[in-house]
Design an enzyme around this catalytic site. Sequence first.
Site, PDB file in Angstrom:
ATOM      1  CB  CYS B  95      33.429  42.902  33.145  1.00 21.80           C
ATOM      2  SG  CYS B  95      31.845  42.747  33.731  1.00 21.80           S
ATOM      3  CG  HIS B 192      36.122  44.811  38.741  1.00 18.24           C
ATOM      4  ND1 HIS B 192      35.203  43.800  38.315  1.00 18.24           N
ATOM      5  CD2 HIS B 192      35.853  45.337  39.737  1.00 18.24           C
ATOM      6  CE1 HIS B 192      34.213  44.106  39.251  1.00 18.24           C
ATOM      7  NE2 HIS B 192      34.705  44.723  40.073  1.00 18.24           N
TER       8      HIS B 192
END
Lengths: 429, 240
Positions: B95, B192
Amino acid sequence: MLYFSVPLGKLVRRVSRLRGGGSALPGLVVEKIDPGFMQRTLSTLPLGVAVVSGTNGKTTTTKMVVELLESQGLKVFTNRTGSNFTRGVAAALLGDVDWRGRLDADIAVLELDEAHAVHFVNRVPPRYSLLLNVLRDQLDRFGEIDKTAQLLQHIASKTTGTVVLNREDPRVARIADTLDGPEVRYFGLDDSLLSTFPNDDDLRAGPGSPVPALPAKPHADVVLRRVGTDDADFEYDGGTVTTGMKLRGVYNIFNAAAALVLARCIAGNGATPTDHDGLLKALSRVAPAFGRGESLVVDGLPLDLVLVKNPSGFRLGLKSFPAGGYATMVAINDNYADGRDMSWLWDVEFDSLREGGVDQLTGSRAYDMALRLQYDDVAIGAVNPEIAPALAAFIQGAKGKPKRIFCTYTAMLAIRRELSKITTVEVVS
Amino acid sequence: MSKGTIRVLQLYPRDMNIYGDWGNALVLQQRLRWHGYTPELLEYNVGDEFPADVDLIVGGGGQDSGQLVIQDDLLSRESTLKELAETDTPMLLICGMYQLFGRFFKTRTGSVIPGIGVLDVETHGTDERLIGNVSVSSPEFGDILGYENHSGQTTLGPGVRPLGATPKGTGNNSKDGQEGARYRNIVASYLHGSLLPKNPAIADFLIRTAVERKYGSFTPGAPDDHYATLAREHAAKRPR
């Protein structure tokens, strides 16, 4: 419009309850046919409206504030569990108003979900607001915790009287700088207890790495100084008092300090002067709300339900309730009300469960939990994503032992439903 | 007896760890043990001295505010990190760190946050937030399962290849149906959940390349992936 909206709403409420339905439908109906109903009804209250919001602990804190105010002889309207949306408030009002739409109460104390509170306060500016915390919860809804902080800031900005803030949560305490209208009060924690509240920013800061300098703390009206097994010390008005506590868990007792600040503000502005002994007595009697550290009895032994929904909450839960001597179950669902994102399980350390292991895992994400425990070297008894058989197996296998279940919100609802078949479970209307 | 030590560095765990990225570091640590190696977990935060002899790097996602905090420090480490990347140090970038290892992040208001340019990717801030469960089919790692939550949208340049295609979820951007980036031994991704626990194939790729780079060859152990397999099966069935 006014003449029939309340009777009609009440009728819908009755019918929907007969059908076993939820609380939102009657609220929706009355909002559609009489959009001013909620605002008009709440504006008649002599002490106004108090809003309780934050990511964690709203339900128990609201319950505390209500009971504290009732100890002062005030009539309080509140929204019960599961209806912390605007529509739910309207539905709860329908239950309490008379057929002509009058509400017999001095004040409304409302638990509001962060996002919905924003809409609510635009329509009904509260006289008081209590903002508890911004924990890393519900990222799947809000994206970032800074966004959640902005939602709370908006509630504060619409408050006309007093805003009560958590001095120890930097994102909440910072809201004070943005306000110029309302008066600001704080609740606080003794420095010695701070380490029991890992804040999300510190989750992974290693020992020795530089800590950003914090500004000096403002004065707090009520400070939690000490937490014992069944009592706690609060400091206010320059003195320290010890009171018994039925609530367990440091986080609940910290929120008791929050409830005390708000109740003192409200009672202090009321017709009667504050009865401090009455407040403390009421505080010592507050029992946990629905599913939040509730203790039930199964086979003559306690069964504790501990609601967990974010890493800080789970860590606090593990810290507050030692594992020794207990059979343990963990129930993790990922429905909308639980949060869809499971990442947070990886930010909780489960070493404290290593000694006794975990007897049973359940919920739609039971295998994620099993995987998490495997990586922390915690022994696992059985895994079954179906809650009903898993609960039955857990109770059967843990005969003669007190039990503890860590569960997400919808898993807790399912567990309560199953438990109500074998034990008495507190019913919340 | 240990087959050797592997030094795993977490980048900015204080400011860039919002989506359970700690799980990735934990998985690397445990799997190194299960494969018979000794993990040494290091961390690097703003202002720290950069450790020497790093074998494997993990970096996580942060809030926009976290990215602002680390930005200057990261730029000051550009040459070190580039050299590590070009000499095939395995890295996992999730990210926010994926974005900042790219060329730049252009925010919605038009200001440009420079990245360190290790990866040939660029990111544009949008008003659309991409959130939900994701599956990625990767030629290299099979099916990858995770969760995404980002508003920056990333486009790949010719210098990198995608990690995989997204049958479920969005991935890099709302246009091309691709997720993540691969370059040398770097795996970059928006997923994630955490990424590594449910995707042991990626964890073992990072471990294998780290060990091979340091010791010349890798002898795997036999980690028990029973729960990982079941968690993957269940995650694949969950709605977006």
